[in-house]
Design a protein around this motif. Structure first.
Motif, mmCIF file in Angstrom:
data_model
loop_
_atom_site.group_PDB
_atom_site.id
_atom_site.type_symbol
_atom_site.label_atom_id
_atom_site.label_comp_id
_atom_site.label_asym_id
_atom_site.label_seq_id
_atom_site.Cartn_x
_atom_site.Cartn_y
_atom_site.Cartn_z
ATOM 1 N N ARG A 25 -6.940 -40.042 7.843
ATOM 2 C CA ARG A 25 -7.569 -39.157 7.175
ATOM 3 C C ARG A 25 -8.291 -37.924 7.593
ATOM 4 N NH1 ARG A 25 -12.036 -44.200 6.684
ATOM 5 N NH2 ARG A 25 -10.914 -44.823 7.311
ATOM 6 N N CYS A 26 -8.589 -37.651 9.231
ATOM 7 C CA CYS A 26 -9.068 -36.486 9.378
ATOM 8 C C CYS A 26 -7.929 -35.891 10.556
ATOM 9 C CB CYS A 26 -10.282 -37.162 10.990
ATOM 10 S SG CYS A 26 -11.408 -38.007 10.344
ATOM 11 N N ALA A 27 -6.758 -35.580 10.429
ATOM 12 C CA ALA A 27 -6.257 -35.105 11.398
ATOM 13 C C ALA A 27 -4.775 -36.040 10.980
ATOM 14 C CB ALA A 27 -6.710 -34.305 13.191
ATOM 15 N N GLU A 28 -4.039 -34.646 11.765
ATOM 16 C CA GLU A 28 -1.938 -35.606 11.434
ATOM 17 C C GLU A 28 -2.209 -36.447 12.896
ATOM 18 O OE1 GLU A 28 2.069 -33.838 12.844
ATOM 19 O OE2 GLU A 28 1.453 -32.399 12.427
ATOM 20 N N VAL A 55 -13.718 -40.738 16.271
ATOM 21 C CA VAL A 55 -12.434 -40.124 15.577
ATOM 22 C C VAL A 55 -13.670 -39.280 14.473
ATOM 23 C CG1 VAL A 55 -11.063 -40.336 13.736
ATOM 24 C CG2 VAL A 55 -11.063 -41.894 15.217
ATOM 25 N N SER A 56 -14.699 -39.606 13.535
ATOM 26 C CA SER A 56 -15.509 -37.679 13.317
ATOM 27 C C SER A 56 -15.743 -36.755 14.310
ATOM 28 C CB SER A 56 -16.550 -38.665 12.123
ATOM 29 O OG SER A 56 -17.579 -39.161 13.313
ATOM 30 N N ILE A 57 -16.136 -37.227 15.270
ATOM 31 C CA ILE A 57 -16.730 -36.082 16.244
ATOM 32 C C ILE A 57 -15.535 -35.666 17.051
ATOM 33 C CG2 ILE A 57 -17.902 -35.985 18.054
ATOM 34 C CD1 ILE A 57 -19.550 -37.666 17.503
ATOM 35 N N LEU A 58 -14.191 -36.490 17.452
ATOM 36 C CA LEU A 58 -13.677 -35.477 18.997
ATOM 37 C C LEU A 58 -12.368 -34.997 17.644
ATOM 38 C CD1 LEU A 58 -13.016 -38.513 21.273
ATOM 39 C CD2 LEU A 58 -13.897 -36.619 21.419
ATOM 40 N N SER A 59 -11.906 -35.675 16.547
ATOM 41 C CA SER A 59 -10.881 -34.930 15.763
ATOM 42 C C SER A 59 -11.462 -33.392 15.339
ATOM 43 C CB SER A 59 -10.355 -35.323 14.413
ATOM 44 O OG SER A 59 -11.498 -35.711 13.481
ATOM 45 N N GLU A 60 -12.787 -33.019 15.391
ATOM 46 C CA GLU A 60 -12.702 -31.895 14.953
ATOM 47 C C GLU A 60 -11.752 -30.222 15.415
ATOM 48 O OE1 GLU A 60 -16.847 -30.902 14.354
ATOM 49 O OE2 GLU A 60 -17.484 -33.010 14.214
ATOM 50 N N GLY A 61 -11.796 -30.556 16.489
ATOM 51 C CA GLY A 61 -11.163 -29.326 16.527
ATOM 52 C C GLY A 61 -9.487 -29.660 17.673
ATOM 53 N N ALA A 62 -8.408 -30.890 16.993
ATOM 54 C CA ALA A 62 -8.021 -31.697 17.027
ATOM 55 C C ALA A 62 -6.611 -30.797 16.218
ATOM 56 C CB ALA A 62 -7.790 -33.422 17.141
ATOM 57 N N SER A 63 -5.722 -30.630 16.761
ATOM 58 C CA SER A 63 -4.547 -30.669 16.427
ATOM 59 C C SER A 63 -3.462 -31.704 15.644
ATOM 60 C CB SER A 63 -3.595 -28.843 16.498
ATOM 61 O OG SER A 63 -3.321 -29.550 17.464
ATOM 62 N N GLY A 103 -10.018 -23.730 21.749
ATOM 63 C CA GLY A 103 -8.894 -23.504 20.409
ATOM 64 C C GLY A 103 -8.108 -25.702 20.883
ATOM 65 N N GLU A 104 -7.577 -25.000 19.514
ATOM 66 C CA GLU A 104 -7.000 -26.335 19.435
ATOM 67 C C GLU A 104 -6.349 -27.105 20.269
ATOM 68 O OE1 GLU A 104 -3.881 -25.877 16.668
ATOM 69 O OE2 GLU A 104 -5.778 -25.789 14.304
ATOM 70 N N TYR A 105 -6.307 -29.105 20.336
ATOM 71 C CA TYR A 105 -5.807 -29.886 21.656
ATOM 72 C C TYR A 105 -4.871 -31.119 20.495
ATOM 73 C CZ TYR A 105 -9.711 -31.947 19.827
ATOM 74 O OH TYR A 105 -11.597 -32.925 19.456
ATOM 75 N N THR A 106 -4.653 -31.431 21.404
ATOM 76 C CA THR A 106 -3.851 -33.331 20.733
ATOM 77 C C THR A 106 -4.528 -33.873 21.842
ATOM 78 O OG1 THR A 106 -1.992 -31.455 20.748
ATOM 79 C CG2 THR A 106 -1.718 -34.114 21.436
ATOM 80 N N LEU A 107 -5.332 -35.037 20.692
ATOM 81 C CA LEU A 107 -6.431 -35.829 21.311
ATOM 82 C C LEU A 107 -5.362 -37.026 21.727
ATOM 83 C CD1 LEU A 107 -9.000 -37.751 21.643
ATOM 84 C CD2 LEU A 107 -9.210 -37.457 19.129
ATOM 85 N N VAL A 108 -5.151 -37.576 22.602
ATOM 86 C CA VAL A 108 -4.785 -39.115 22.707
ATOM 87 C C VAL A 108 -6.449 -40.083 22.295
ATOM 88 C CG1 VAL A 108 -3.362 -40.374 24.380
ATOM 89 C CG2 VAL A 108 -2.643 -38.163 23.951
#
Length: 82
Positions: free
Chosen positions: A53-56, A20-28, A2-7
């Protein structure tokens, strides 16, 4: 899982947009931080412009503070960079 927070923190000679384009796909949410590599570190503000541009996204310059903030979110945390 599911969703995750990316640091995320990166060095300035890496392909930040590609990462960023790859890792942000599931990031909330993405929390940008600045690696402790002096002049080689990509500035928090620069990477934040790419991730918005990809996520909050938010920026927390200190890596330890960024991780602690992410862990308070209640989602799984992915910590990575280059």
């Amino acid at each position: 899982w599911g969703e995750y927070t990316l640091v995320l923190g990166m060095l300035d000679d890496k392909d930040a947009e590609g990462v960023v384009s790859i890792l942000s796909e599931g990031a909330s949410e993405i929390i940008i931080t600045e690696p402790e590599y002096g002049e080689r570190a990509m500035k928090t503000e620069e990477l934040l412009r790419i991730t918005e541009r990809c996520a909050e996204a938010s920026g927390i310059r200190n890596p330890r503070d960024a991780v602690e903030s992410a862990m308070e979110r209640g989602t799984p945390v992915v910590i990575t960079g280059s």
